[in-house]
Structures are given as C-alpha cells and as structure tokens.
Motif scaffolding. Structure first.
Motif: not given
Length: 144
Positions: A1-27
């Motif tokens: 569902s769109p809500e699950q995708v939004e939740w997933f993307e928010a979690k990935v963003d949290e991890i990226t922010e926590a490590v400071g220099d992660g690189d996440c993107h979509s294709f």
C-alpha cells in the motif's frame, strides 16, 4: 500500500540520517537493466547483453579488482524490525568493522510487494519469498 511504502522510505531515511553519510536513491529503469548494472555493465566488466549474465567469465568475479566475493540476502516478513536488527545492520555497514576487515561492502534494501510479485505463481520462477516485505541484500568483496 502507499502507506507501507511511505513508512518504509521514512525508516530508510532515519537510518541514512543516523549514519551521517549514507546514500539512498531509487531508479526508474527496468529490473533487467538493474541486473546488468549490478553485474558491472557500467564499469565494463560485463557486456550489455542478456547472454552475458550466463557467462561465468564476465562480471566482477572474473574481471573486477576484488578477486573474491560473498553475496547474500535476508528476507523480512514484516516492516516492524527490532532496534537490535537495525543497530547490527548499521554496525556491520558503517561501524567499526571496516577498520578490522579489509573488504568492500555493499548493502541494498529492496522493498518488495505488490500484485506483480504476489500474484505470480510460486512455481513460475526459482525465487521464493514472494510474501516478504523487503530484502536486505549484501555483497562483500576482497582480494585473496
């Protein structure tokens, strides 16, 4: 569902922010183009043809600078993962391990789901885990 995708993307963003220099993107390219990309097409270690994926003398294993590798993945059946799992993933990916082991590491988190995956018959391909929410895919490479 769109809500699950939004939740997933928010979690990935949290991890990226926590490590400071992660690189996440979509294709926006096809899944087959992604296979060729991951196999090294853009770095010249594999030809840009479907047949090249069946040639064991092409790809990073035969032509890359790191002569040994280990690939794998873990399927997650829920988006609700433990803090311990996230801490372990961050530690092995961005933590102190790179100072201990001389390897290259790539970790990819693929979101799975949707009718294209779940409605395909189980016997239609060699891949299981069609009900998984996401996969943590890893690649280690090192010189022998």
């Amino acid at each position: 569902s769109p809500e699950q995708v939004e939740w997933f993307e928010a979690k990935v963003d949290e991890i990226t922010e926590a490590v400071g220099d992660g690189d996440c993107h979509s294709f926006a390219h096809t899944w087959f183009d992604q296979l060729l990309f991951e196999a090294g097409r853009d770095r010249g270690v594999i030809e840009n043809t479907p047949e090249a994926l069946m040639d064991r003398n092409q790809g990073y294993g035969a032509k890359g600078p790191a002569r040994a590798s280990k690939n794998g993945g873990y399927l997650a059946d829920s988006y609700n993962v433990s803090e311990e799992m996230l801490d372990t993933l961050v530690d092995w990916t961005f933590g102190h391990m790179e100072k201990v082991y001389p390897w290259s590491l790539l970790v990819l988190i693929y979101n799975l789901g949707g009718p294209k995956i779940t409605e395909a018959p189980t016997s239609s391909s060699a891949y299981g885990g069609r009900d998984a929410k996401f996969v943590v895919h890893f690649k280690h490479q090192w010189n022998e």
